[in-house]
Design a protein around this motif. Structure first.
Motif, PDB file in Angstrom:
ATOM      1  N   GLY A   1       7.500   3.413  -4.058  1.00  0.00           N
ATOM      2  CA  GLY A   1       6.077   3.529  -4.294  1.00  0.00           C
ATOM      3  C   GLY A   1       5.678   4.992  -4.292  1.00  0.00           C
ATOM      4  N   PRO A   2       4.665   5.373  -5.045  1.00  0.00           N
ATOM      5  CA  PRO A   2       3.861   4.491  -5.901  1.00  0.00           C
ATOM      6  C   PRO A   2       4.342   4.406  -7.337  1.00  0.00           C
ATOM      7  CG  PRO A   2       2.820   6.634  -5.765  1.00  0.00           C
ATOM      8  CD  PRO A   2       4.069   6.725  -4.933  1.00  0.00           C
ATOM      9  N   GLN A   3       5.547   5.000  -7.642  1.00  0.00           N
ATOM     10  CA  GLN A   3       6.006   5.008  -9.027  1.00  0.00           C
ATOM     11  C   GLN A   3       6.204   3.591  -9.569  1.00  0.00           C
ATOM     12  OE1 GLN A   3       7.332   6.744  -6.397  1.00  0.00           O
ATOM     13  NE2 GLN A   3       8.723   8.329  -7.143  1.00  0.00           N
ATOM     14  N   GLU A   4       7.023   2.815  -8.874  1.00  0.00           N
ATOM     15  CA  GLU A   4       7.338   1.469  -9.365  1.00  0.00           C
ATOM     16  C   GLU A   4       6.654   0.359  -8.569  1.00  0.00           C
ATOM     17  OE1 GLU A   4      10.514   4.288 -10.479  1.00  0.00           O
ATOM     18  OE2 GLU A   4      10.275   3.441  -8.470  1.00  0.00           O
ATOM     19  N   ILE A   5       6.409   0.601  -7.283  1.00  0.00           N
ATOM     20  CA  ILE A   5       5.717  -0.395  -6.455  1.00  0.00           C
ATOM     21  C   ILE A   5       4.249   0.001  -6.428  1.00  0.00           C
ATOM     22  CG2 ILE A   5       5.821  -1.689  -4.304  1.00  0.00           C
ATOM     23  CD1 ILE A   5       8.441  -0.236  -3.658  1.00  0.00           C
ATOM     24  N   LEU A   6       3.416  -0.739  -7.133  1.00  0.00           N
ATOM     25  CA  LEU A   6       2.032  -0.316  -7.328  1.00  0.00           C
ATOM     26  C   LEU A   6       1.144  -0.715  -6.153  1.00  0.00           C
ATOM     27  CD1 LEU A   6       1.458  -1.068 -11.119  1.00  0.00           C
ATOM     28  CD2 LEU A   6       2.453   0.954 -10.021  1.00  0.00           C
ATOM     29  N   PRO A   7       0.415   0.237  -5.590  1.00  0.00           N
ATOM     30  CA  PRO A   7      -0.491  -0.076  -4.478  1.00  0.00           C
ATOM     31  C   PRO A   7      -1.512  -1.144  -4.847  1.00  0.00           C
ATOM     32  CG  PRO A   7      -0.189   2.289  -4.674  1.00  0.00           C
ATOM     33  CD  PRO A   7       0.449   1.683  -5.885  1.00  0.00           C
ATOM     34  N   GLU A   8      -1.639  -2.124  -3.947  1.00  0.00           N
ATOM     35  CA  GLU A   8      -2.590  -3.225  -4.061  1.00  0.00           C
ATOM     36  C   GLU A   8      -2.296  -4.140  -5.252  1.00  0.00           C
ATOM     37  OE1 GLU A   8      -6.678  -2.452  -2.620  1.00  0.00           O
ATOM     38  OE2 GLU A   8      -6.168  -0.328  -2.907  1.00  0.00           O
TER      39      GLU A   8
ATOM     40  N   MET B   1      12.521   1.267 -14.490  1.00  0.00           N
ATOM     41  CA  MET B   1      12.376   0.006 -13.788  1.00  0.00           C
ATOM     42  C   MET B   1      11.210  -0.770 -14.368  1.00  0.00           C
ATOM     43  SD  MET B   1      13.489   0.542  -9.862  1.00  0.00           S
ATOM     44  CE  MET B   1      14.024  -1.156  -9.905  1.00  0.00           C
ATOM     45  N   ALA B   2      11.328  -2.097 -14.306  1.00  0.00           N
ATOM     46  CA  ALA B   2      10.272  -2.973 -14.813  1.00  0.00           C
ATOM     47  C   ALA B   2      10.129  -4.162 -13.875  1.00  0.00           C
ATOM     48  CB  ALA B   2      10.606  -3.450 -16.219  1.00  0.00           C
ATOM     49  N   LEU B   3       8.911  -4.700 -13.817  1.00  0.00           N
ATOM     50  CA  LEU B   3       8.662  -5.934 -13.077  1.00  0.00           C
ATOM     51  C   LEU B   3       8.973  -7.087 -14.020  1.00  0.00           C
ATOM     52  CD1 LEU B   3       7.645  -7.061 -10.362  1.00  0.00           C
ATOM     53  CD2 LEU B   3       5.380  -7.214 -11.409  1.00  0.00           C
ATOM     54  N   VAL B   4      10.004  -7.872 -13.676  1.00  0.00           N
ATOM     55  CA  VAL B   4      10.609  -8.833 -14.602  1.00  0.00           C
ATOM     56  C   VAL B   4      10.428 -10.259 -14.101  1.00  0.00           C
ATOM     57  CG1 VAL B   4      12.784  -9.531 -15.698  1.00  0.00           C
ATOM     58  CG2 VAL B   4      12.351  -7.103 -15.228  1.00  0.00           C
ATOM     59  N   ARG B   5      10.085 -11.155 -15.010  1.00  0.00           N
ATOM     60  CA  ARG B   5      10.053 -12.581 -14.682  1.00  0.00           C
ATOM     61  C   ARG B   5      11.490 -13.086 -14.555  1.00  0.00           C
ATOM     62  NH1 ARG B   5       5.201 -15.118 -15.236  1.00  0.00           N
ATOM     63  NH2 ARG B   5       3.547 -13.936 -16.290  1.00  0.00           N
TER      64      ARG B   5
ATOM     65  N   LEU C   1       0.823  -1.209   0.000  1.00  0.00           N
ATOM     66  CA  LEU C   1       0.000   0.000   0.000  1.00  0.00           C
ATOM     67  C   LEU C   1       0.860   1.263   0.000  1.00  0.00           C
ATOM     68  CD1 LEU C   1      -2.851  -0.867   2.536  1.00  0.00           C
ATOM     69  CD2 LEU C   1      -3.118  -0.432   0.076  1.00  0.00           C
ATOM     70  N   HIS C   2       1.772   1.365   0.982  1.00  0.00           N
ATOM     71  CA  HIS C   2       2.592   2.567   1.143  1.00  0.00           C
ATOM     72  C   HIS C   2       3.986   2.169   1.617  1.00  0.00           C
ATOM     73  CE1 HIS C   2      -0.786   5.466   0.948  1.00  0.00           C
ATOM     74  NE2 HIS C   2      -1.477   4.512   1.542  1.00  0.00           N
ATOM     75  N   ASP C   3       5.016   2.889   1.148  1.00  0.00           N
ATOM     76  CA  ASP C   3       6.332   2.775   1.765  1.00  0.00           C
ATOM     77  C   ASP C   3       6.715   4.132   2.343  1.00  0.00           C
ATOM     78  OD1 ASP C   3       6.684   3.988  -0.709  1.00  0.00           O
ATOM     79  OD2 ASP C   3       8.582   3.001  -1.131  1.00  0.00           O
TER      80      ASP C   3
ATOM     81  N   GLU D   1       7.038  -5.852 -17.371  1.00  0.00           N
ATOM     82  CA  GLU D   1       6.146  -4.700 -17.541  1.00  0.00           C
ATOM     83  C   GLU D   1       6.859  -3.460 -17.029  1.00  0.00           C
ATOM     84  OE1 GLU D   1       2.570  -3.280 -14.970  1.00  0.00           O
ATOM     85  OE2 GLU D   1       1.781  -4.725 -16.422  1.00  0.00           O
ATOM     86  N   VAL D   2       6.930  -2.433 -17.851  1.00  0.00           N
ATOM     87  CA  VAL D   2       7.609  -1.194 -17.490  1.00  0.00           C
ATOM     88  C   VAL D   2       6.809  -0.472 -16.404  1.00  0.00           C
ATOM     89  CG1 VAL D   2       8.414   1.054 -18.321  1.00  0.00           C
ATOM     90  CG2 VAL D   2       8.606  -0.977 -19.795  1.00  0.00           C
ATOM     91  N   ARG D   3       7.509  -0.063 -15.356  1.00  0.00           N
ATOM     92  CA  ARG D   3       6.863   0.669 -14.268  1.00  0.00           C
ATOM     93  C   ARG D   3       7.236   2.152 -14.272  1.00  0.00           C
ATOM     94  NH1 ARG D   3       4.886  -2.872 -10.296  1.00  0.00           N
ATOM     95  NH2 ARG D   3       3.593  -4.320 -11.475  1.00  0.00           N
ATOM     96  N   SER D   4       8.452   2.464 -14.731  1.00  0.00           N
ATOM     97  CA  SER D   4       8.854   3.866 -14.866  1.00  0.00           C
ATOM     98  C   SER D   4       9.956   3.937 -15.908  1.00  0.00           C
ATOM     99  CB  SER D   4       9.350   4.437 -13.530  1.00  0.00           C
ATOM    100  OG  SER D   4      10.555   3.805 -13.129  1.00  0.00           O
TER     101      SER D   4
END
Length: 296
Positions: A178-185, A260-264, A55-57, A250-253
């Motif tokens: 967060g919330p740029q790269e770490i998406l809430p929920e 940054m991207a969320l990578v497998r 949710l929040h950092d 998936e690109v996050r920023s």
């Protein structure tokens, strides 16, 4: 390392939490251990959903009559709302503190701020509070400035820069926020490298979302991670990175050639020339141990 630089973080807000129940209140909510917080040490932590989603950092450090909480301005109101819901009848007051946040980074930042080179080290100077970033020393020193703070006079050897310069520095180190790269929920905590960034305790006991976080650590396999990317072209938040017609990230920023991207993790060996868009580089941050990933 870059020359010594200081930037004001316009995107951050400081909350003040006070009251006789504030320590226990935070200890029962956040991912890190409040026992680590003292006059000389601050921490990085998060608030999760009951299902273990981010949710929040934020950063927490001690003040004269309670604690200061450094959070994203864009999500401040939601954080206050959620903390208020959990407060119930506890003796806890939440208000906005009259402090601006600066960050000092680059060569010899700790010594320029007269701090030890220990993550989370805290010292006070002329009413301002200085803290080495608890996540990674290379990120620099966060300054919770008193009204009298003037970076030109108190840090005369540092170059004053815009916040985007610090953001570029953070992305170069591959540190998500967060919330740029770490998406809430959306994200689980360990996908966002929280263990390596000193933001979670596995020994403190219960907190909101603790059960799933502990299960992920000890029994589950982390299949995705937030990693740094480089690309000589345009990318946007939400863009997909493909390998052999399969989405692997998936690109996050993204800004000025990096992001940054969320990578497998299973796709880390894919070559940039085999990806779409062609030439995208996926770069594992130095603070993450390759052997640890191989064992996951």
């Amino acid at each position: 390392m870059a020359n010594l630089t200081v930037a004001r973080l316009e995107s951050r807000t400081v909350l003040a939490l006070t009251g006789k129940d504030v320590w226990a209140f935070l200890q029962n909510l956040i991912t890190n251990d409040m026992n680590k917080v003292s006059d000389t040490t601050g921490i990085y932590a998060a608030l999760l959903t009951a299902q273990g989603k981010f949710l929040h950092d934020f950063f927490i450090l001690k003040s004269e009559d309670g604690y200061l909480l450094d959070c994203a301005t864009s999500r401040k109101d939601d954080l206050v709302r959620r903390l208020t819901l959990y407060k119930l009848r506890a003796d806890v007051a939440i208000s906005e503190a009259d402090r601006h946040i600066f960050v000092l980074f680059g060569a010899n930042a700790c010594s320029a701020a007269e701090l030890s080179d220990k993550a989370g080290a805290v010292a006070k100077n002329n009413g301002s509070i200085y803290m080495t970033d608890p996540r990674n020393l290379t990120l620099g020193v966060r300054i919770y400035a008193a009204a009298s703070f003037n970076p030109n006079t108190q840090l005369p050897t540092a170059t004053l820069a815009a916040e985007v310069v610090y953001e570029s520095h953070r992305l170069t180190l591959g540190v998500p926020e967060g919330p740029q790269e770490i998406l809430p929920e959306k994200n689980f905590l360990l996908e966002a490298n929280f263990e390596e960034l000193n933001g979670v305790s596995f020994t403190k006991g219960c907190y909101v979302g603790q059960e799933l976080t502990a299960r992920t650590k000890h029994r589950a396999k982390i299949k995705k991670r937030l990693f740094r990317i480089e690309y000589n072209g345009e990318l946007h938040e939400g863009d997909k990175i493909m390998h052999q017609d399969r989405e692997i990230a998936e690109v996050r920023s993204f800004s000025k050639g990096q992001g940054m991207a969320l990578v497998r993790l299973e796709s880390l060996s894919a070559r940039p020339e085999d990806l779409a868009p062609q030439g995208v580089k996926i770069i594992q941050p130095e603070y993450i141990d390759l052997q640890t990933l191989e064992n996951q």
